[in-house]
Design a protein around this motif. Structure first.
Motif, PDB file in Angstrom:
ATOM      1  N   ALA A 150       0.862  -1.186   0.000  1.00  0.00           N
ATOM      2  CA  ALA A 150       0.000   0.000   0.000  1.00  0.00           C
ATOM      3  C   ALA A 150       0.895   1.231   0.000  1.00  0.00           C
ATOM      4  CB  ALA A 150      -0.909   0.001   1.229  1.00  0.00           C
ATOM      5  N   LEU A 151       0.621   2.152  -0.906  1.00  0.00           N
ATOM      6  CA  LEU A 151       1.464   3.337  -1.057  1.00  0.00           C
ATOM      7  C   LEU A 151       0.627   4.609  -1.046  1.00  0.00           C
ATOM      8  CD1 LEU A 151       3.150   1.445  -3.817  1.00  0.00           C
ATOM      9  CD2 LEU A 151       4.591   2.582  -2.160  1.00  0.00           C
ATOM     10  N   GLN A 152       1.208   5.654  -0.479  1.00  0.00           N
ATOM     11  CA  GLN A 152       0.589   6.981  -0.504  1.00  0.00           C
ATOM     12  C   GLN A 152       1.655   8.017  -0.791  1.00  0.00           C
ATOM     13  OE1 GLN A 152      -1.380   7.926   3.158  1.00  0.00           O
ATOM     14  NE2 GLN A 152      -2.829   6.247   3.011  1.00  0.00           N
ATOM     15  N   PHE A 153       1.326   8.976  -1.643  1.00  0.00           N
ATOM     16  CA  PHE A 153       2.185  10.136  -1.879  1.00  0.00           C
ATOM     17  C   PHE A 153       1.576  11.271  -1.066  1.00  0.00           C
ATOM     18  CE2 PHE A 153       3.949  13.843  -3.813  1.00  0.00           C
ATOM     19  CZ  PHE A 153       5.176  13.454  -4.309  1.00  0.00           C
ATOM     20  N   ILE A 154       2.356  11.815  -0.151  1.00  0.00           N
ATOM     21  CA  ILE A 154       1.856  12.812   0.800  1.00  0.00           C
ATOM     22  C   ILE A 154       2.642  14.105   0.634  1.00  0.00           C
ATOM     23  CG2 ILE A 154       1.577  13.352   3.250  1.00  0.00           C
ATOM     24  CD1 ILE A 154       1.426  10.217   3.627  1.00  0.00           C
ATOM     25  N   ARG A 155       1.939  15.217   0.627  1.00  0.00           N
ATOM     26  CA  ARG A 155       2.572  16.541   0.544  1.00  0.00           C
ATOM     27  C   ARG A 155       2.048  17.397   1.688  1.00  0.00           C
ATOM     28  NH1 ARG A 155       2.400  18.718  -5.116  1.00  0.00           N
ATOM     29  NH2 ARG A 155       4.400  17.644  -5.159  1.00  0.00           N
ATOM     30  N   ASN A 156       2.970  18.066   2.364  1.00  0.00           N
ATOM     31  CA  ASN A 156       2.589  19.036   3.395  1.00  0.00           C
ATOM     32  C   ASN A 156       3.643  20.128   3.441  1.00  0.00           C
ATOM     33  OD1 ASN A 156       4.759  18.107   5.008  1.00  0.00           O
ATOM     34  ND2 ASN A 156       3.452  16.598   6.023  1.00  0.00           N
ATOM     35  N   ASP A 157       3.576  20.995   4.450  1.00  0.00           N
ATOM     36  CA  ASP A 157       4.526  22.103   4.524  1.00  0.00           C
ATOM     37  C   ASP A 157       5.949  21.644   4.797  1.00  0.00           C
ATOM     38  OD1 ASP A 157       4.118  21.358   7.150  1.00  0.00           O
ATOM     39  OD2 ASP A 157       3.645  23.367   7.870  1.00  0.00           O
ATOM     40  N   GLN A 158       6.144  20.387   5.138  1.00  0.00           N
ATOM     41  CA  GLN A 158       7.475  19.807   5.334  1.00  0.00           C
ATOM     42  C   GLN A 158       8.067  19.287   4.023  1.00  0.00           C
ATOM     43  OE1 GLN A 158       8.833  19.500   8.684  1.00  0.00           O
ATOM     44  NE2 GLN A 158       7.160  20.939   9.070  1.00  0.00           N
ATOM     45  N   GLY A 159       7.231  19.178   2.993  1.00  0.00           N
ATOM     46  CA  GLY A 159       7.678  18.644   1.711  1.00  0.00           C
ATOM     47  C   GLY A 159       6.892  17.409   1.315  1.00  0.00           C
ATOM     48  N   ASP A 160       7.414  16.677   0.354  1.00  0.00           N
ATOM     49  CA  ASP A 160       6.766  15.468  -0.159  1.00  0.00           C
ATOM     50  C   ASP A 160       7.388  14.233   0.479  1.00  0.00           C
ATOM     51  OD1 ASP A 160       5.386  17.135  -1.881  1.00  0.00           O
ATOM     52  OD2 ASP A 160       6.673  16.710  -3.599  1.00  0.00           O
ATOM     53  N   ARG A 161       6.565  13.182   0.569  1.00  0.00           N
ATOM     54  CA  ARG A 161       7.089  11.895   1.019  1.00  0.00           C
ATOM     55  C   ARG A 161       6.174  10.792   0.490  1.00  0.00           C
ATOM     56  NH1 ARG A 161       4.191  13.448   5.588  1.00  0.00           N
ATOM     57  NH2 ARG A 161       2.967  11.795   6.544  1.00  0.00           N
ATOM     58  N   ILE A 162       6.741   9.616   0.428  1.00  0.00           N
ATOM     59  CA  ILE A 162       5.968   8.428   0.073  1.00  0.00           C
ATOM     60  C   ILE A 162       5.960   7.508   1.282  1.00  0.00           C
ATOM     61  CG2 ILE A 162       5.903   6.354  -1.385  1.00  0.00           C
ATOM     62  CD1 ILE A 162       7.201   8.061  -3.605  1.00  0.00           C
ATOM     63  N   GLU A 163       4.784   7.044   1.627  1.00  0.00           N
ATOM     64  CA  GLU A 163       4.656   6.026   2.673  1.00  0.00           C
ATOM     65  C   GLU A 163       4.320   4.705   2.003  1.00  0.00           C
ATOM     66  OE1 GLU A 163       1.841   7.276   5.638  1.00  0.00           O
ATOM     67  OE2 GLU A 163       3.220   8.805   6.419  1.00  0.00           O
ATOM     68  N   ARG A 164       5.067   3.664   2.384  1.00  0.00           N
ATOM     69  CA  ARG A 164       4.879   2.329   1.826  1.00  0.00           C
ATOM     70  C   ARG A 164       4.650   1.377   2.983  1.00  0.00           C
ATOM     71  NH1 ARG A 164       9.650   0.278  -1.855  1.00  0.00           N
ATOM     72  NH2 ARG A 164      10.771   1.024  -0.052  1.00  0.00           N
ATOM     73  N   ARG A 165       3.561   0.612   2.910  1.00  0.00           N
ATOM     74  CA  ARG A 165       3.256  -0.388   3.933  1.00  0.00           C
ATOM     75  C   ARG A 165       3.224  -1.766   3.276  1.00  0.00           C
ATOM     76  NH1 ARG A 165       0.253   4.093   5.876  1.00  0.00           N
ATOM     77  NH2 ARG A 165       0.913   4.592   7.994  1.00  0.00           N
ATOM     78  N   LEU A 166       3.919  -2.696   3.897  1.00  0.00           N
ATOM     79  CA  LEU A 166       4.023  -4.054   3.368  1.00  0.00           C
ATOM     80  C   LEU A 166       3.269  -5.025   4.270  1.00  0.00           C
ATOM     81  CD1 LEU A 166       7.889  -4.071   2.732  1.00  0.00           C
ATOM     82  CD2 LEU A 166       6.080  -3.377   1.154  1.00  0.00           C
ATOM     83  N   ARG A 167       2.442  -5.853   3.677  1.00  0.00           N
ATOM     84  CA  ARG A 167       1.774  -6.939   4.409  1.00  0.00           C
ATOM     85  C   ARG A 167       2.248  -8.243   3.773  1.00  0.00           C
ATOM     86  NH1 ARG A 167      -2.283  -6.471   7.680  1.00  0.00           N
ATOM     87  NH2 ARG A 167      -2.999  -4.540   6.709  1.00  0.00           N
ATOM     88  N   VAL A 168       3.163  -8.907   4.476  1.00  0.00           N
ATOM     89  CA  VAL A 168       3.753 -10.149   3.975  1.00  0.00           C
ATOM     90  C   VAL A 168       2.864 -11.307   4.383  1.00  0.00           C
ATOM     91  CG1 VAL A 168       5.797 -11.614   3.994  1.00  0.00           C
ATOM     92  CG2 VAL A 168       6.058  -9.125   4.194  1.00  0.00           C
ATOM     93  N   LYS A 169       2.562 -12.188   3.434  1.00  0.00           N
ATOM     94  CA  LYS A 169       1.714 -13.350   3.692  1.00  0.00           C
ATOM     95  C   LYS A 169       2.568 -14.606   3.705  1.00  0.00           C
ATOM     96  CE  LYS A 169      -2.073 -11.074   1.321  1.00  0.00           C
ATOM     97  NZ  LYS A 169      -2.941 -11.097   0.148  1.00  0.00           N
TER      98      LYS A 169
END
Length: 141
Positions: A82-101
C-alpha cells in the motif's frame, strides 16, 4: 556492464491530443491511458501520473521481494503493498506499507523490509536521476 556503455532499461512513449488531460502511453507491447481526475479538469479515464509512479514503485517492490524470498526458499505466500504520496509544509514523502503473507519469521520479514529499501525503482525515486529534455522539431501536419 561495460563502463561508458549506455543500456536502455525502459522505453516509454506518451502522447496527448485535444482531450483534457488523457495521455496515451505505450510501454513496450502495452497500451494504457493516464488522465487527471475530474476535479482537476481531466476525464478520470486512467490513473493520474503520481498514481502511475506509485504503481511502478509498488510493482517493483512486490516483484523484487517475491524473487528474493523464492531465491532464499522462504515460505512466502504473497505480499500486499500500500502506497501513498503525501505533501505538506514539510515537503513530499511516500509512505509504503508491506503486508507479507506466509509463515515467515520476524527475521525474514525484517529482511524483506530491508530489501524493499533497495529495489531498483525505490533507489531511482530516493536518489533521483538526471533527466535530459530535448525539444524535437514538429513533424508535418
Amino acid at each position: 556492464m561495460i563502463p561508458g556503455q549506455d543500456y536502455i532499461l525502459s522505453k516509454v512513449g506518451a502522447a496527448i491530443g485535444a482531450t483534457p488531460y488523457a495521455v496515451a502511453i505505450e510501454a513496450g507491447e502495452h497500451r494504457l491511458i493516464a488522465d487527471e481526475p475530474m476535479k482537476l479538469g481531466g476525464q478520470g479515464k486512467g490513473p493520474a501520473p503520481l498514481d502511475l509512479l506509485l504503481s511502478a514503485l509498488g510493482a517493483c517492490t512486490a516483484a523484487t521481494l517475491k524473487m528474493y524470498a523464492e531465491h532464499k526458499g522462504w515460505p512466502f505466500e504473497g505480499l500486499d503493498v500500500a502506497l501513498q504520496f503525501i505533501r505538506n509544509d514539510q515537503g513530499d514523502r511516500i509512505e509504503r506499507r508491506l503486508r507479507v503473507k506466509g509463515p515467515l519469521d520476524v527475521a525474514q520479514r525484517t529482511k524483506l523490509a530491508d530489501v524493499a529499501e533497495r529495489t531498483p525503482v525505490t533507489l531511482v525515486v530516493k536518489n533521483g536521476v538526471p533527466i535530459a529534455t530535448e525539444l524535437m522539431e514538429e513533424t508535418g501536419q
